[in-house]
Motif scaffolding. Structure first.
Motif, mmCIF file in Angstrom:
data_model
loop_
_atom_site.group_PDB
_atom_site.id
_atom_site.type_symbol
_atom_site.label_atom_id
_atom_site.label_comp_id
_atom_site.label_asym_id
_atom_site.label_seq_id
_atom_site.Cartn_x
_atom_site.Cartn_y
_atom_site.Cartn_z
ATOM 1 N N SER A 41 0.847 -1.328 -0.039
ATOM 2 C CA SER A 41 0.127 -0.078 0.012
ATOM 3 C C SER A 41 0.791 1.315 -0.144
ATOM 4 O O SER A 41 0.303 2.538 0.154
ATOM 5 C CB SER A 41 -0.879 0.081 1.185
ATOM 6 N N MET A 42 2.032 1.146 -0.078
ATOM 7 C CA MET A 42 3.126 2.177 -0.100
ATOM 8 C C MET A 42 2.954 3.232 0.994
ATOM 9 O O MET A 42 2.735 4.382 1.127
ATOM 10 C CB MET A 42 3.208 2.951 -1.258
ATOM 11 N N SER A 43 2.732 2.423 2.437
ATOM 12 C CA SER A 43 2.543 3.412 3.578
ATOM 13 C C SER A 43 3.664 2.922 4.409
ATOM 14 O O SER A 43 4.577 1.886 4.315
ATOM 15 C CB SER A 43 1.344 3.020 4.206
ATOM 16 N N ARG A 44 4.076 3.897 5.407
ATOM 17 C CA ARG A 44 5.039 3.761 6.214
ATOM 18 C C ARG A 44 4.577 4.054 7.714
ATOM 19 O O ARG A 44 3.983 5.316 7.857
ATOM 20 C CB ARG A 44 6.214 4.618 5.465
ATOM 21 N N GLU A 45 5.195 3.507 8.753
ATOM 22 C CA GLU A 45 4.795 3.671 10.063
ATOM 23 C C GLU A 45 6.353 3.730 10.931
ATOM 24 O O GLU A 45 7.057 2.954 10.863
ATOM 25 C CB GLU A 45 3.941 3.123 10.773
ATOM 26 N N PHE A 46 6.603 4.985 11.758
ATOM 27 C CA PHE A 46 7.513 4.758 12.340
ATOM 28 C C PHE A 46 7.147 5.266 13.840
ATOM 29 O O PHE A 46 6.578 6.337 13.940
ATOM 30 C CB PHE A 46 8.801 5.922 11.913
ATOM 31 N N THR A 47 7.646 4.579 14.884
ATOM 32 C CA THR A 47 7.388 4.568 16.232
ATOM 33 C C THR A 47 8.686 4.641 17.023
ATOM 34 O O THR A 47 9.255 3.665 16.772
ATOM 35 C CB THR A 47 6.266 3.714 16.771
ATOM 36 N N LEU A 48 8.689 5.419 18.182
ATOM 37 C CA LEU A 48 9.795 5.529 18.998
ATOM 38 C C LEU A 48 9.236 5.613 20.309
ATOM 39 O O LEU A 48 8.374 6.909 20.675
ATOM 40 C CB LEU A 48 10.730 6.531 18.640
ATOM 41 N N GLN A 49 9.294 4.705 21.392
ATOM 42 C CA GLN A 49 8.700 5.061 22.605
ATOM 43 C C GLN A 49 9.774 5.170 23.627
ATOM 44 O O GLN A 49 10.750 4.756 23.596
ATOM 45 C CB GLN A 49 7.849 3.564 22.943
ATOM 46 N N PHE A 50 9.321 6.309 24.400
ATOM 47 C CA PHE A 50 10.589 6.479 25.367
ATOM 48 C C PHE A 50 9.686 7.080 26.814
ATOM 49 O O PHE A 50 8.618 7.220 26.880
ATOM 50 C CB PHE A 50 11.351 7.677 25.027
ATOM 51 N N ARG A 53 13.724 9.489 32.575
ATOM 52 C CA ARG A 53 14.481 8.671 33.508
ATOM 53 C C ARG A 53 14.013 8.936 34.790
ATOM 54 O O ARG A 53 14.196 7.769 35.511
ATOM 55 C CB ARG A 53 16.040 9.342 33.409
ATOM 56 N N ASP A 54 13.695 10.018 35.263
ATOM 57 C CA ASP A 54 13.218 10.092 36.644
ATOM 58 C C ASP A 54 11.519 9.499 36.918
ATOM 59 O O ASP A 54 11.475 9.267 37.966
ATOM 60 C CB ASP A 54 13.059 11.721 37.021
ATOM 61 N N HIS A 55 11.028 9.579 35.770
ATOM 62 C CA HIS A 55 9.488 9.028 35.939
ATOM 63 C C HIS A 55 9.194 7.778 34.840
ATOM 64 O O HIS A 55 8.659 8.116 33.672
ATOM 65 C CB HIS A 55 8.455 10.039 35.704
ATOM 66 N N THR A 56 9.790 6.709 35.016
ATOM 67 C CA THR A 56 9.590 5.530 34.458
ATOM 68 C C THR A 56 8.330 5.028 33.926
ATOM 69 O O THR A 56 7.912 4.214 33.144
ATOM 70 C CB THR A 56 10.442 4.528 34.700
ATOM 71 N N ALA A 57 7.269 5.452 34.703
ATOM 72 C CA ALA A 57 5.825 5.057 34.613
ATOM 73 C C ALA A 57 5.125 5.939 33.423
ATOM 74 O O ALA A 57 4.154 5.238 32.900
ATOM 75 C CB ALA A 57 5.005 5.148 36.018
ATOM 76 N N VAL A 58 5.726 6.787 33.206
ATOM 77 C CA VAL A 58 5.136 7.657 32.052
ATOM 78 C C VAL A 58 5.867 7.391 30.793
ATOM 79 O O VAL A 58 7.050 7.739 30.649
ATOM 80 C CB VAL A 58 5.064 9.186 32.523
ATOM 81 N N THR A 59 5.149 7.004 29.860
ATOM 82 C CA THR A 59 5.926 6.807 28.414
ATOM 83 C C THR A 59 5.290 7.765 27.417
ATOM 84 O O THR A 59 3.897 8.110 27.489
ATOM 85 C CB THR A 59 5.496 5.373 27.769
ATOM 86 N N ALA A 60 5.973 7.926 26.483
ATOM 87 C CA ALA A 60 5.400 8.763 25.196
ATOM 88 C C ALA A 60 5.797 8.005 23.987
ATOM 89 O O ALA A 60 6.741 7.356 24.032
ATOM 90 C CB ALA A 60 5.853 10.250 25.141
#
Length: 60
Positions: A41-50, A53-60
């Motif tokens: 389908s010529m689509s692309r997806e890039f994800t990077l989760q981080f 360092r001080d609050h490891t419970a919160v991710t984005a």
């Protein structure tokens, strides 16, 4: 359809900035990375989760 040149340039710039925050500044920790190209389908997806360092419970 997408322009692969501009996509790759923006992706690399954004990815390098986040890796600098992870390795040099040590303010975030990258926990997951996915770069998926769908040729049918010529689509692309890039994800990077981080997380911070001080609050490891919160991710984005």
């Amino acid at each position: 359809m997408f322009d692969p040149t501009i996509y790759d340039n923006l992706k690399v710039a954004f990815e390098n900035y986040l890796y600098d925050l992870d390795n040099l500044d040590e303010s975030i920790h990258i926990t997951h990375r996915r770069d998926q190209l769908e040729l049918a389908s010529m689509s692309r997806e890039f994800t990077l989760q981080f997380c911070l360092r001080d609050h490891t419970a919160v991710t984005a």
